[in-house]
Scaffold this active site. Structure first.
Site, mmCIF file in Angstrom:
data_model
loop_
_atom_site.group_PDB
_atom_site.id
_atom_site.type_symbol
_atom_site.label_atom_id
_atom_site.label_comp_id
_atom_site.label_asym_id
_atom_site.label_seq_id
_atom_site.Cartn_x
_atom_site.Cartn_y
_atom_site.Cartn_z
ATOM 1 N N THR A 1 38.893 29.004 -30.560
ATOM 2 C CA THR A 1 37.999 27.926 -31.023
ATOM 3 C C THR A 1 36.735 28.499 -31.670
ATOM 4 O O THR A 1 36.194 27.921 -32.604
ATOM 5 C CB THR A 1 37.598 26.966 -29.879
ATOM 6 O OG1 THR A 1 37.072 27.730 -28.804
ATOM 7 C CG2 THR A 1 38.768 26.142 -29.392
ATOM 8 N N HIS B 1 54.597 31.484 -27.633
ATOM 9 C CA HIS B 1 54.979 30.332 -28.451
ATOM 10 C C HIS B 1 55.228 30.697 -29.911
ATOM 11 O O HIS B 1 55.182 29.839 -30.784
ATOM 12 C CB HIS B 1 53.909 29.239 -28.326
ATOM 13 C CG HIS B 1 53.828 28.669 -26.941
ATOM 14 N ND1 HIS B 1 52.727 28.010 -26.444
ATOM 15 C CD2 HIS B 1 54.743 28.666 -25.931
ATOM 16 C CE1 HIS B 1 52.960 27.643 -25.186
ATOM 17 N NE2 HIS B 1 54.175 28.035 -24.859
ATOM 18 N N CYS C 1 68.882 28.509 -50.771
ATOM 19 C CA CYS C 1 69.923 27.562 -50.327
ATOM 20 C C CYS C 1 69.428 26.124 -50.225
ATOM 21 O O CYS C 1 70.215 25.224 -49.954
ATOM 22 C CB CYS C 1 70.510 28.024 -48.994
ATOM 23 S SG CYS C 1 69.452 27.644 -47.589
ATOM 24 N N ILE D 1 34.342 32.086 -24.164
ATOM 25 C CA ILE D 1 34.889 33.410 -23.908
ATOM 26 C C ILE D 1 34.348 34.475 -24.879
ATOM 27 O O ILE D 1 34.111 35.611 -24.482
ATOM 28 C CB ILE D 1 36.434 33.351 -23.882
ATOM 29 C CG1 ILE D 1 36.980 34.638 -23.301
ATOM 30 C CG2 ILE D 1 37.022 33.023 -25.231
ATOM 31 C CD1 ILE D 1 38.398 34.525 -22.812
HETATM 32 P P1 NAD Z 1 44.431 23.633 -24.491
HETATM 33 O O1 NAD Z 1 43.902 22.973 -25.704
HETATM 34 O O2 NAD Z 1 45.276 22.845 -23.570
HETATM 35 O O3 NAD Z 1 43.207 24.134 -23.619
HETATM 36 C C1 NAD Z 1 42.195 24.909 -24.177
HETATM 37 C C2 NAD Z 1 41.217 25.255 -23.049
HETATM 38 O O4 NAD Z 1 40.284 26.182 -23.561
HETATM 39 C C3 NAD Z 1 40.435 24.056 -22.539
HETATM 40 O O5 NAD Z 1 40.475 24.067 -21.123
HETATM 41 C C4 NAD Z 1 39.004 24.289 -23.069
HETATM 42 O O6 NAD Z 1 38.022 23.858 -22.163
HETATM 43 C C5 NAD Z 1 38.983 25.785 -23.189
HETATM 44 N N1 NAD Z 1 38.110 26.307 -24.252
HETATM 45 C C6 NAD Z 1 37.942 25.844 -25.501
HETATM 46 N N2 NAD Z 1 37.125 26.661 -26.210
HETATM 47 C C7 NAD Z 1 36.786 27.675 -25.358
HETATM 48 C C8 NAD Z 1 35.983 28.831 -25.486
HETATM 49 N N3 NAD Z 1 35.359 29.135 -26.629
HETATM 50 N N4 NAD Z 1 35.854 29.650 -24.404
HETATM 51 C C9 NAD Z 1 36.461 29.373 -23.223
HETATM 52 N N5 NAD Z 1 37.242 28.271 -23.054
HETATM 53 C C10 NAD Z 1 37.411 27.445 -24.109
HETATM 54 O O7 NAD Z 1 45.128 24.991 -24.948
HETATM 55 P P2 NAD Z 1 46.322 25.821 -24.280
HETATM 56 O O8 NAD Z 1 46.135 25.880 -22.808
HETATM 57 O O9 NAD Z 1 46.451 27.054 -25.057
HETATM 58 O O10 NAD Z 1 47.622 24.938 -24.527
HETATM 59 C C11 NAD Z 1 47.820 24.306 -25.763
HETATM 60 C C12 NAD Z 1 49.040 24.710 -26.559
HETATM 61 O O11 NAD Z 1 48.689 24.524 -27.909
HETATM 62 C C13 NAD Z 1 49.482 26.131 -26.470
HETATM 63 O O12 NAD Z 1 50.827 26.082 -26.215
HETATM 64 C C14 NAD Z 1 49.262 26.744 -27.853
HETATM 65 O O13 NAD Z 1 50.480 27.262 -28.348
HETATM 66 C C15 NAD Z 1 48.945 25.609 -28.774
HETATM 67 N N6 NAD Z 1 47.760 25.789 -29.651
HETATM 68 C C16 NAD Z 1 47.506 26.993 -30.240
HETATM 69 C C17 NAD Z 1 46.407 27.147 -31.057
HETATM 70 C C18 NAD Z 1 46.159 28.497 -31.688
HETATM 71 O O14 NAD Z 1 47.097 29.250 -31.919
HETATM 72 N N7 NAD Z 1 44.914 28.852 -31.972
HETATM 73 C C19 NAD Z 1 45.552 26.081 -31.294
HETATM 74 C C20 NAD Z 1 45.853 24.840 -30.686
HETATM 75 C C21 NAD Z 1 46.960 24.718 -29.853
#
Ligand code: NAD
Length: 240
Positions: free
Chosen positions: A28, A121, A153, A232
């Site tokens: 993020t 994933h 194809c 993080i």
């Molecule tokens: P999630 O969206 O369910 O949870 C994200 C978590 O990260 C939340 O609890 C949030 O509070 C926390 N968070 C957000 N920003 C943060 C930061 N800067 N520092 C610390 N914590 C932070 O994500 P998930 O658990 O990864 O599950 C979602 C699914 O979506 C996964 O399977 C993934 O494949 C996919 N996904 C991937 C991406 C990517 O590749 N960047 C983006 C969106 C979703």
């Protein structure tokens, strides 16, 4: 350095086989939205919920809708690794970190220089034709203005990610289990731990040093030796 960061530094200094388990929250701070934060994808309005759009049955039935979402929300052009990706790459280079196990599909850990990245994933950077299996780079798919089709194809080209309703790659899964079960420290960060079976992998960790770094609470907080509620990238940028 505040007390918690100091404790984290102490644990890292004492560890030899760290594994990092992460999710969308790791990216993020690179400008890629996660799913479950307040400004995440689940809290924005689409005709269908994201987990439905990202399911195999939806992709097969409505590939054009899938690709509209893909272009709108999944691909963030120009996204760069942030301090979290970079710190983990440095820890691996120093011989402290054995693996990054990630639910992310954005390739930013490798872009930061991490080598042993287990992508539970899959990845948006690889794509293939569902009919003939020919492989395509991300650019081919990202530059297509409509649903990308295989020039050879005519089949639909899809990203090599694990959609909902699909199984995880067995090889990646078993390597992740091995790394986690051999780790002497597990750092979990940027994940809600809500997506299974990926989240279940952390139960293979048997050692005491479990650290959780997440903006919001997770179901594993009570199991962790140290919980840091914060961003993080900001946390890791205070560490050596
Ligand atoms: P999630 O969206 O369910 O949870 C994200 C978590 O990260 C939340 O609890 C949030 O509070 C926390 N968070 C957000 N920003 C943060 C930061 N800067 N520092 C610390 N914590 C932070 O994500 P998930 O658990 O990864 O599950 C979602 C699914 O979506 C996964 O399977 C993934 O494949 C996919 N996904 C991937 C991406 C990517 O590749 N960047 C983006 C969106 C979703």
């Amino acid at each position: 350095m505040d007390g918690k960061i100091e404790r984290l530094q102490g644990l890292i200094d004492g560890a030899e086989r760290i594994v990092f388990f992460g999710g969308a929250g790791v990216s993020t701070e690179s400008g890629i939205p996660d799913f479950r934060s307040v400004d995440g994808l689940y809290n924005q309005k689409y005709d269908y919920p994201p987990e439905e759009i990202l399911s195999r049955s939806f992709f097969d039935r409505y590939p054009d809708e899938f690709y509209r979402f893909y272009r709108d929300k999944l691909i963030v052009r120009g996204a760069k690794p942030n301090a979290a990706h970079e710190y983990l790459a440095r820890l691996e280079k120093r011989g402290k970190l054995r693996a990054v196990v990630t639910q992310n599909i954005d390739g930013l850990h490798q872009a930061a220089g991490s080598k042993n990245v287990l992508e539970l994933h899959g990845t948006l950077l690889k794509n293939y034709c569902v009919r003939c299996g020919r492989r395509y780079e991300a650019d081919f798919v990202q530059n297509a203005s409509e649903t990308p089709r295989c020039p050879a194809c005519g089949g639909i080209v899809r990203p090599d990610i694990v959609l909902y309703e699909e199984g995880l790659d067995q090889d990646v899964l078993s390597r992740a289990v091995t790394e986690i079960s051999r780790a002497d420290m597990l750092i979990i960060g940027g994940t809600s731990l809500a997506v299974y079976p990926a989240a279940g992998l952390i139960h293979y960790f048997r050692w005491p040093h479990l650290v959780l770094i997440n903006k919001s609470p997770t179901p594993m907080d009570s199991m962790a030796e140290l919980v840091i509620a914060g961003k993080i990238g900001e946390v890791f940028s205070q560490l050596r």
